[in-house]
Design an enzyme around this catalytic site. Structure first.
Site, PDB file in Angstrom:
ATOM      1  N   HIS A 168      -8.997  -3.877  -2.365  1.00 47.75           N
ATOM      2  CA  HIS A 168      -8.031  -3.126  -1.556  1.00 47.75           C
ATOM      3  C   HIS A 168      -8.436  -1.647  -1.491  1.00 47.75           C
ATOM      4  CE1 HIS A 168      -3.797  -2.171  -0.207  1.00 47.75           C
ATOM      5  NE2 HIS A 168      -4.194  -0.984  -0.652  1.00 47.75           N
ATOM      6  N   GLU A 169      -8.727  -1.064  -2.664  1.00 48.38           N
ATOM      7  CA  GLU A 169      -9.100   0.356  -2.719  1.00 48.38           C
ATOM      8  C   GLU A 169     -10.465   0.590  -2.063  1.00 48.38           C
ATOM      9  OE1 GLU A 169      -6.714   2.230  -3.297  1.00 48.38           O
ATOM     10  OE2 GLU A 169      -5.444   0.799  -4.342  1.00 48.38           O
TER      11      GLU A 169
ATOM     12  N   CYS B   1       0.854  -1.187   0.000  1.00 48.18           N
ATOM     13  CA  CYS B   1       0.000   0.000   0.000  1.00 48.18           C
ATOM     14  C   CYS B   1       0.886   1.233   0.000  1.00 48.18           C
ATOM     15  CB  CYS B   1      -0.898  -0.015   1.241  1.00 48.18           C
ATOM     16  SG  CYS B   1      -2.044   1.372   1.312  1.00 48.18           S
TER      17      CYS B   1
ATOM     18  N   HIS C 103     -10.227   1.118   1.560  1.00 49.41           N
ATOM     19  CA  HIS C 103      -9.810   2.473   1.950  1.00 49.41           C
ATOM     20  C   HIS C 103     -11.015   3.391   2.166  1.00 49.41           C
ATOM     21  CE1 HIS C 103      -5.470   2.523   1.948  1.00 49.41           C
ATOM     22  NE2 HIS C 103      -5.412   1.943   0.757  1.00 49.41           N
TER      23      HIS C 103
END
Length: 180
Positions: free
Chosen positions: A143-144, A101, A147
């Site tokens: 993953h994004e 990351c 966030h």
């Protein structure tokens, strides 16, 4: 061409906030942020970047898979801005894969993710998109997406033994891939 933005580092409270929905896709500040994120992800050798990573707590990220020094085996794709994204379906199969990351420099972790997902998002032109993603691109999306909910990939690890430094990753993991 957008502006290069500063990327927050792990510990910054913005990274742990739930990002807010985007109401006005035609807002010129939003369109500039998309351009700036596109520039920043390329310059940082990332394959994705979310608005909270640059201190903008809104539901926007870029998926920009391409081979680069951090991900030499990444598939090539056109970078896409994904506004107010959702995962609407997923496979039952979960696969572990190494992730890094831009907010956690020098560290990789072995993260379990859905192998395939069906997603929905609004593109930068205001058009609703539906896509099926699998493998590495599905991993980037998940993953994004995390966030946007204040989740960092380290939160998803099954065990702290699944953490490795970037240096060891390049030595052990990438060399294994190249020697097979």
């Amino acid at each position: 061409m957008g502006e290069l933005l500063s990327i927050l580092q792990l510990g910054n409270p913005v990274l742990r906030q739930k990002a807010s929905l985007i109401e006005n896709i035609n807002d010129e500040n939003l369109q500039k942020l998309i351009d700036d994120l596109m520039t920043t992800v390329v310059q940082a050798n990332g394959v994705g970047i979310a608005a909270p990573q640059v201190a903008q707590s809104c539901r926007l990220f870029i998926v920009a898979s391409r081979p680069n020094p951090r991900y030499p085996n990444a598939p090539q794709m056109e970078p896409s801005a994904m506004i107010n994204p959702k995962i609407i379906a997923h496979s039952t199969e979960i696969v572990e894969g190494w992730e890094g990351c831009l907010c956690v420099p020098g560290i990789r972790g072995l993260v379990p993710r859905y192998q395939a997902i069906e997603v929905e998002y609004t593109d930068r032109n205001g058009k609703l998109q539906k896509q099926e993603l699998s493998d590495f691109v599905a991993r980037i999306f998940q993953h994004e997406y995390d966030h946007l909910d204040g989740i960092i990939f380290l939160d998803r690890l099954k065990d702290t033994l699944d953490i490795i430094t970037e240096q060891e990753y390049k030595k052990q993991i990438l060399q294994t891939v190249h020697s097979t």
